[in-house]
Motif scaffolding. Structure first.
Motif, PDB file in Angstrom:
ATOM      1  N   PHE A 138      -1.164  -7.163  -9.785  1.00 36.10           N
ATOM      2  CA  PHE A 138      -0.159  -7.078 -10.844  1.00 36.10           C
ATOM      3  C   PHE A 138      -0.351  -8.180 -11.883  1.00 36.10           C
ATOM      4  CE2 PHE A 138       3.871  -8.648 -12.535  1.00 36.10           C
ATOM      5  CZ  PHE A 138       4.404  -7.503 -13.118  1.00 36.10           C
ATOM      6  N   ASP A 139      -0.783  -9.356 -11.445  1.00 36.84           N
ATOM      7  CA  ASP A 139      -0.891 -10.491 -12.346  1.00 36.84           C
ATOM      8  C   ASP A 139      -2.178 -10.501 -13.156  1.00 36.84           C
ATOM      9  OD1 ASP A 139       1.572 -11.533 -11.433  1.00 36.84           O
ATOM     10  OD2 ASP A 139       0.557 -12.260  -9.632  1.00 36.84           O
ATOM     11  N   ASP A 140      -3.066  -9.567 -12.879  1.00 36.31           N
ATOM     12  CA  ASP A 140      -4.324  -9.456 -13.626  1.00 36.31           C
ATOM     13  C   ASP A 140      -4.628  -7.963 -13.720  1.00 36.31           C
ATOM     14  OD1 ASP A 140      -6.493 -10.195 -15.025  1.00 36.31           O
ATOM     15  OD2 ASP A 140      -7.512 -11.249 -13.415  1.00 36.31           O
ATOM     16  N   ARG A 141      -3.790  -7.261 -14.482  1.00 34.87           N
ATOM     17  CA  ARG A 141      -3.685  -5.804 -14.373  1.00 34.87           C
ATOM     18  C   ARG A 141      -4.899  -5.027 -14.855  1.00 34.87           C
ATOM     19  NH1 ARG A 141       2.370  -5.935 -16.625  1.00 34.87           N
ATOM     20  NH2 ARG A 141       1.766  -8.094 -16.943  1.00 34.87           N
ATOM     21  N   ALA A 142      -5.739  -5.625 -15.679  1.00 36.62           N
ATOM     22  CA  ALA A 142      -6.886  -4.888 -16.212  1.00 36.62           C
ATOM     23  C   ALA A 142      -8.180  -5.177 -15.454  1.00 36.62           C
ATOM     24  CB  ALA A 142      -7.076  -5.222 -17.694  1.00 36.62           C
ATOM     25  N   THR A 143      -8.105  -5.976 -14.395  1.00 38.23           N
ATOM     26  CA  THR A 143      -9.316  -6.408 -13.686  1.00 38.23           C
ATOM     27  C   THR A 143      -9.568  -5.571 -12.444  1.00 38.23           C
ATOM     28  OG1 THR A 143      -9.085  -8.678 -14.481  1.00 38.23           O
ATOM     29  CG2 THR A 143     -10.423  -8.345 -12.506  1.00 38.23           C
ATOM     30  N   SER A 144     -10.823  -5.171 -12.255  1.00 41.91           N
ATOM     31  CA  SER A 144     -11.248  -4.501 -11.024  1.00 41.91           C
ATOM     32  C   SER A 144     -11.748  -5.550 -10.033  1.00 41.91           C
ATOM     33  CB  SER A 144     -12.363  -3.491 -11.311  1.00 41.91           C
ATOM     34  OG  SER A 144     -12.966  -3.059 -10.102  1.00 41.91           O
ATOM     35  N   TYR A 145     -11.283  -5.461  -8.803  1.00 44.44           N
ATOM     36  CA  TYR A 145     -11.685  -6.406  -7.761  1.00 44.44           C
ATOM     37  C   TYR A 145     -12.654  -5.777  -6.763  1.00 44.44           C
ATOM     38  CZ  TYR A 145      -8.216  -9.717  -9.439  1.00 44.44           C
ATOM     39  OH  TYR A 145      -7.512 -10.598 -10.219  1.00 44.44           O
ATOM     40  N   SER A 146     -13.217  -4.637  -7.109  1.00 41.50           N
ATOM     41  CA  SER A 146     -14.219  -4.023  -6.244  1.00 41.50           C
ATOM     42  C   SER A 146     -15.408  -4.973  -6.111  1.00 41.50           C
ATOM     43  CB  SER A 146     -14.679  -2.688  -6.833  1.00 41.50           C
ATOM     44  OG  SER A 146     -15.685  -2.110  -6.054  1.00 41.50           O
ATOM     45  N   GLY A 147     -15.898  -5.145  -4.894  1.00 39.90           N
ATOM     46  CA  GLY A 147     -17.005  -6.059  -4.662  1.00 39.90           C
ATOM     47  C   GLY A 147     -16.577  -7.421  -4.169  1.00 39.90           C
ATOM     48  N   GLU A 148     -15.259  -7.720  -4.205  1.00 40.94           N
ATOM     49  CA  GLU A 148     -14.774  -8.979  -3.652  1.00 40.94           C
ATOM     50  C   GLU A 148     -14.814  -8.918  -2.131  1.00 40.94           C
ATOM     51  OE1 GLU A 148     -14.056 -11.697  -5.049  1.00 40.94           O
ATOM     52  OE2 GLU A 148     -13.745 -11.237  -7.176  1.00 40.94           O
ATOM     53  N   TRP A 149     -14.810 -10.093  -1.496  1.00 43.68           N
ATOM     54  CA  TRP A 149     -14.881 -10.130  -0.035  1.00 43.68           C
ATOM     55  C   TRP A 149     -13.539  -9.817   0.619  1.00 43.68           C
ATOM     56  CZ3 TRP A 149     -11.652 -13.164   2.788  1.00 43.68           C
ATOM     57  CH2 TRP A 149     -11.033 -14.239   2.139  1.00 43.68           C
ATOM     58  N   PHE A 150     -12.455  -9.809  -0.177  1.00 43.53           N
ATOM     59  CA  PHE A 150     -11.125  -9.708   0.401  1.00 43.53           C
ATOM     60  C   PHE A 150     -10.286  -8.610  -0.258  1.00 43.53           C
ATOM     61  CE2 PHE A 150     -10.931 -12.558  -3.204  1.00 43.53           C
ATOM     62  CZ  PHE A 150      -9.779 -12.149  -3.873  1.00 43.53           C
ATOM     63  N   MET A 151      -9.262  -8.176   0.472  1.00 42.40           N
ATOM     64  CA  MET A 151      -8.157  -7.397  -0.072  1.00 42.40           C
ATOM     65  C   MET A 151      -6.891  -8.200   0.186  1.00 42.40           C
ATOM     66  SD  MET A 151      -8.904  -3.446   1.056  1.00 42.40           S
ATOM     67  CE  MET A 151      -9.248  -3.881   2.770  1.00 42.40           C
ATOM     68  N   ARG A 152      -6.272  -8.695  -0.870  1.00 45.42           N
ATOM     69  CA  ARG A 152      -5.033  -9.464  -0.726  1.00 45.42           C
ATOM     70  C   ARG A 152      -3.856  -8.495  -0.811  1.00 45.42           C
ATOM     71  NH1 ARG A 152      -2.820 -14.452  -4.586  1.00 45.42           N
ATOM     72  NH2 ARG A 152      -1.081 -15.030  -3.223  1.00 45.42           N
ATOM     73  N   VAL A 153      -2.888  -8.663   0.078  1.00 43.56           N
ATOM     74  CA  VAL A 153      -1.741  -7.760   0.141  1.00 43.56           C
ATOM     75  C   VAL A 153      -0.471  -8.597   0.263  1.00 43.56           C
ATOM     76  CG1 VAL A 153      -0.642  -5.871   1.399  1.00 43.56           C
ATOM     77  CG2 VAL A 153      -3.137  -5.989   1.272  1.00 43.56           C
ATOM     78  N   GLY A 154       0.548  -8.270  -0.538  1.00 43.32           N
ATOM     79  CA  GLY A 154       1.839  -8.917  -0.397  1.00 43.32           C
ATOM     80  C   GLY A 154       2.336  -9.562  -1.663  1.00 43.32           C
ATOM     81  N   TYR A 155       3.034 -10.675  -1.522  1.00 43.14           N
ATOM     82  CA  TYR A 155       3.749 -11.404  -2.563  1.00 43.14           C
ATOM     83  C   TYR A 155       4.513 -10.468  -3.505  1.00 43.14           C
ATOM     84  CZ  TYR A 155       5.392 -14.773  -5.864  1.00 43.14           C
ATOM     85  OH  TYR A 155       6.233 -15.519  -6.647  1.00 43.14           O
ATOM     86  N   ARG A 156       5.636  -9.981  -3.031  1.00 47.06           N
ATOM     87  CA  ARG A 156       6.535  -9.142  -3.832  1.00 47.06           C
ATOM     88  C   ARG A 156       5.840  -7.884  -4.332  1.00 47.06           C
ATOM     89  NH1 ARG A 156      10.210 -13.536  -7.255  1.00 47.06           N
ATOM     90  NH2 ARG A 156      10.694 -14.867  -5.459  1.00 47.06           N
ATOM     91  N   GLN A 157       4.899  -7.400  -3.531  1.00 44.83           N
ATOM     92  CA  GLN A 157       4.115  -6.202  -3.862  1.00 44.83           C
ATOM     93  C   GLN A 157       3.274  -6.394  -5.128  1.00 44.83           C
ATOM     94  OE1 GLN A 157       6.903  -2.885  -3.870  1.00 44.83           O
ATOM     95  NE2 GLN A 157       6.906  -2.803  -1.643  1.00 44.83           N
ATOM     96  N   HIS A 158       2.973  -7.660  -5.480  1.00 45.30           N
ATOM     97  CA  HIS A 158       2.089  -7.921  -6.625  1.00 45.30           C
ATOM     98  C   HIS A 158       0.632  -7.643  -6.265  1.00 45.30           C
ATOM     99  CE1 HIS A 158       4.677 -10.623  -9.443  1.00 45.30           C
ATOM    100  NE2 HIS A 158       5.399  -9.672  -8.901  1.00 45.30           N
ATOM    101  N   TYR A 159       0.312  -7.642  -4.967  1.00 43.86           N
ATOM    102  CA  TYR A 159      -1.054  -7.402  -4.521  1.00 43.86           C
ATOM    103  C   TYR A 159      -1.043  -6.260  -3.506  1.00 43.86           C
ATOM    104  CZ  TYR A 159      -1.578 -12.158  -6.313  1.00 43.86           C
ATOM    105  OH  TYR A 159      -1.560 -13.280  -7.109  1.00 43.86           O
ATOM    106  N   SER A 160      -1.975  -5.333  -3.666  1.00 44.70           N
ATOM    107  CA  SER A 160      -2.094  -4.244  -2.698  1.00 44.70           C
ATOM    108  C   SER A 160      -3.570  -3.907  -2.506  1.00 44.70           C
ATOM    109  CB  SER A 160      -1.323  -3.003  -3.164  1.00 44.70           C
ATOM    110  OG  SER A 160      -1.836  -2.504  -4.387  1.00 44.70           O
ATOM    111  N   GLY A 161      -3.863  -3.297  -1.372  1.00 46.59           N
ATOM    112  CA  GLY A 161      -5.233  -2.885  -1.080  1.00 46.59           C
ATOM    113  C   GLY A 161      -5.391  -1.384  -1.233  1.00 46.59           C
ATOM    114  N   LEU A 162      -6.616  -0.962  -1.494  1.00 46.43           N
ATOM    115  CA  LEU A 162      -6.945   0.461  -1.622  1.00 46.43           C
ATOM    116  C   LEU A 162      -8.257   0.664  -0.874  1.00 46.43           C
ATOM    117  CD1 LEU A 162      -5.872   3.017  -3.151  1.00 46.43           C
ATOM    118  CD2 LEU A 162      -7.466   2.434  -4.985  1.00 46.43           C
TER     119      LEU A 162
END
Length: 652
Positions: free
Chosen positions: A276-300
């Motif tokens: 949510f805090d970096d809405r235009a960025t793709s995180y595909s290829g990162e080592w992690f999926m961050r989930v939580g903090y007021r639903q600001h982060y989710s995994g797919l």
């Protein structure tokens, strides 16, 4: 300094400042250069220009000049909250496994104006990215507004609760704020480091306080961030192995166990994080999926399950995730079935693919995902596996009952402040990558040898199940489609996308080979799906699916002819006597952001019972209106977006 008698960082720095005041300089270099190794702890000072450090960015923003950037000027706090300060320090040199014991922000108040009593200044964690040379009262960057002017939205701009308060009244003094919890987040997740926002909270009090900025000529008066930390034990090289069967099911004779894990004889995982805090960025290829903090982060996350024979009975299935970091508080997580087509390499908080947005950011709309989780887990530690049961959805993916768009990993409670970092399919430690564990009984026939990744087959589903006919899915190649146009009546468009519109003068032909379904089958339901991606012109029209009566060939059909040298009864497949049905089997509003669907059960029953009548459908506007709907064809590069026919049938 003895164990159990650690002196506070504020006291340490106060002593250095007093000595510095007497000698004409602040001896901060004594802290930053030597550090403290007592009891395994380290201390480090971040200040612009100190030991070559260049990672501080700061500016002030002012309500009275809402579109002005002040990056080259001094920092200011006060004016009843109408002037505030933004500041950020790059702390990426701190190891990711550091535990922050203390973190202190220091600002030097050089002057004041028109104050009658102290002003209380609070420090908040910033959520939104901002640029030092672009931020103003209205905007975080030149292209992105604050959620509310003045970085005041507690949903998207900054935290609602301050990290610390400080009373300002005198000049020529250092003032400090404790910001350890924010720095801990930055160290564990560098992308979350959006810095700090400082603002007066007792807005009934007047006054203004001038603060030295990071570019100030006297290095010893520039803002600083002083940290004291220790290191967590290194991640175990041999993490616990998940239980053999992390789902509810009983093995039985003939059952096979498939463990799908990227890099272990398998390469079909797609995963990413939505932020949510970096809405235009793709995180595909990162080592992690961050989930939580007021639903600001989710995994797919999505798995290719085509190696499981279609028609298999799924006894149980579970997604196993390895937790590598966790904020430490109670956190309930759910796995939600995803309805909307998505591409992990393209997905962001706002978009499912580069062309298609989510209905609601973060895959949160009712058309994006189910609102009830398939299963739940509660965080209770790190360096361990967590298992989410997915038996129902995996059965649907394998047997064609559900489109395989993966699952969304979400915090259940929107107000939960905690967060977890799960290893993703690109984690450097292969053993920590997510696993999809499936216990299944293959369809009747020769029993395959047990393996973690069974070889793909094209076994048909048994009676009472669903079959999905889609080019490229489980070896199927029986779809033919093309568009025909009155504007170019002699042109064939077999290799192009499909289109419908232009006042009924642009239409689409599509059909599927159904010969694998026994002629005696009873068709319980059949739905035609074609994926729309653009709607030009005025839009807002319905598209009907009309059963075609005349034979046509994909690479020969045009507006004029069904095959070379054989014309339609009327151009455009428009004779309701010989070309097509007069009444549409079904009609649907044109959609440019996903599947257009038509119920064609009666047509498919006829085609199955009498295969010679299977000439598919003509997709055509139901009224003469403007606009053009564009859709993907059976040649589209993404198999999941190609036309498909989903049929449920049983045998007498």
């Amino acid at each position: 300094m003895s164990n159990g008698h650690l002196i506070s960082l504020r006291v340490v720095f106060f002593i250095l400042c007093v000595v510095g005041a007497l000698t004409g300089t602040v001896l901060a270099s004594q802290v930053s250069s030597t550090g403290m190794a007592q009891n395994g702890e380290e201390t480090v000072l971040f200040r612009q220009g100190e030991a070559g450090y260049t990672g501080c960015a700061d500016t002030r923003i002012a309500e009275g000049r809402p579109d002005t950037n002040f990056s080259e000027g001094e920092l200011i706090l006060g004016e009843k909250g109408r002037i505030a300060t933004l500041i950020r320090f790059d702390v990426s040199s701190i190891p990711g496994n550091a535990i922050i014991l203390e973190a202190t922000l220091g600002l030097y108040v050089a002057n004041y104006g028109q104050r009658t009593e102290p002003s209380i200044a609070a420090a908040y964690a910033v959520f939104r990215h901002w640029q030092e040379t672009e931020a103003t009262w209205n905007k975080a960057t030149t292209s992105d507004y604050w959620g509310s002017p003045g970085c005041s939205s507690t949903t998207s701009d900054r935290s609602a609760t301050p990290l610390d308060h400080e009373s300002l009244f005198e000049r020529g003094q250092w003032h400090t704020w404790s910001v350890a919890s924010a720095v801990q987040d930055w160290v564990q997740d560098p992308a979350s480091n959006k810095g700090l926002f400082l603002q007066q909270t007792n807005t009934e009090v007047g006054g203004e306080y001038d603060i030295r900025q990071s570019e100030y000529g006297g290095l010893e008066f520039r803002p600083y961030l002083l940290l004291r930390y220790t290191l967590r034990p290194p991640t175990p090289t041999a993490p616990p192995t998940p239980q053999p069967l992390p789902c509810v099911g009983t093995p039985e004779p003939g059952a096979l166990l498939a463990v799908l894990q990227e890099g272990v004889g398998y390469s079909g995982t797609e995963d990413t994080m939505l932020n949510f805090d970096d809405r235009a960025t793709s995180y595909s290829g990162e080592w992690f999926m961050r989930v939580g903090y007021r639903q600001h982060y989710s995994g797919l996350i999505k798995y290719d399950v085509s190696s499981i024979p279609q028609g298999s009975r799924i006894i149980c299935a579970a997604l196993s995730l390895f937790a590598e970091r966790w904020s430490g508080g109670p956190l309930d997580l759910g796995a939600y079935y995803v309805k909307r087509e998505n591409v992990a390499d393209e997905a962001t908080w706002t978009r499912a693919t580069s062309l298609v947005p989510w209905q609601e950011g973060g895959c949160n709309g009712p058309d994006d995902r189910l609102q009830t989780p398939e299963s739940l887990v509660t965080m209770h530690g790190i360096y361990r596996w967590y298992h989410l049961e997915l038996t129902r959805v995996v059965a649907g993916w394998v047997n064609g009952g559900l489109p395989n768009n993966g699952v969304s990993l979400q915090a259940v409670n929107r107000l939960d402040d905690d967060t977890v970092w799960f290893a993703a399919s690109d984690d450097a430690t292969v053993a920590n990558r997510p696993k999809l564990v499936i216990l299944y009984v293959p369809p009747s026939g020769p029993t395959p040898t047990e393996t973690t990744t069974p070889p793909p087959t094209a076994t048909l589903p048994p009676a009472g199940t669903m079959a999905t006919f889609q080019d490229g899915l489980v070896g199927y190649v029986g779809c033919s489609d093309t568009r025909i146009s009155a504007g170019t009546p002699d042109s064939n468009f077999a290799a192009s996308d499909l289109q419908v519109g232009e006042g009924q003068e642009l239409t689409t032909l599509v059909k599927f080979d159904l010969s694998s379904i026994p002629a005696a089958a009873i068709v319980e339901s059949a739905v035609l799906h074609v994926y729309g991606y653009d709607l030009a012109g005025t839009g807002n029209f319905d598209v009907g699916a009309y059963a075609v009566r005349r034979y046509w060939a994909e690479e020969e059909a045009t507006w004029s002819v069904e095959i070379s040298a054989v014309p339609w009864g009327l151009p455009g497949c428009n004779s309701t006597f010989s070309d097509r049905a007069e009444v549409a089997s079904d009609q649907a509003a044109a959609s440019s952001s996903g599947w257009n669907t038509w119920a064609v059960t009666d047509d498919v029953q006829r085609m199955v019972s009498d295969p010679g009548t299977n000439e598919g459908w003509l997709l055509r506007q139901t009224a003469d209106v403007s606009g053009v709907l564009s859709m993907y064809s059976s040649e589209h590069e993404t198999v999941a977006h190609r036309p498909k026919l989903v049929v449920t049938y049983s045998l007498p």
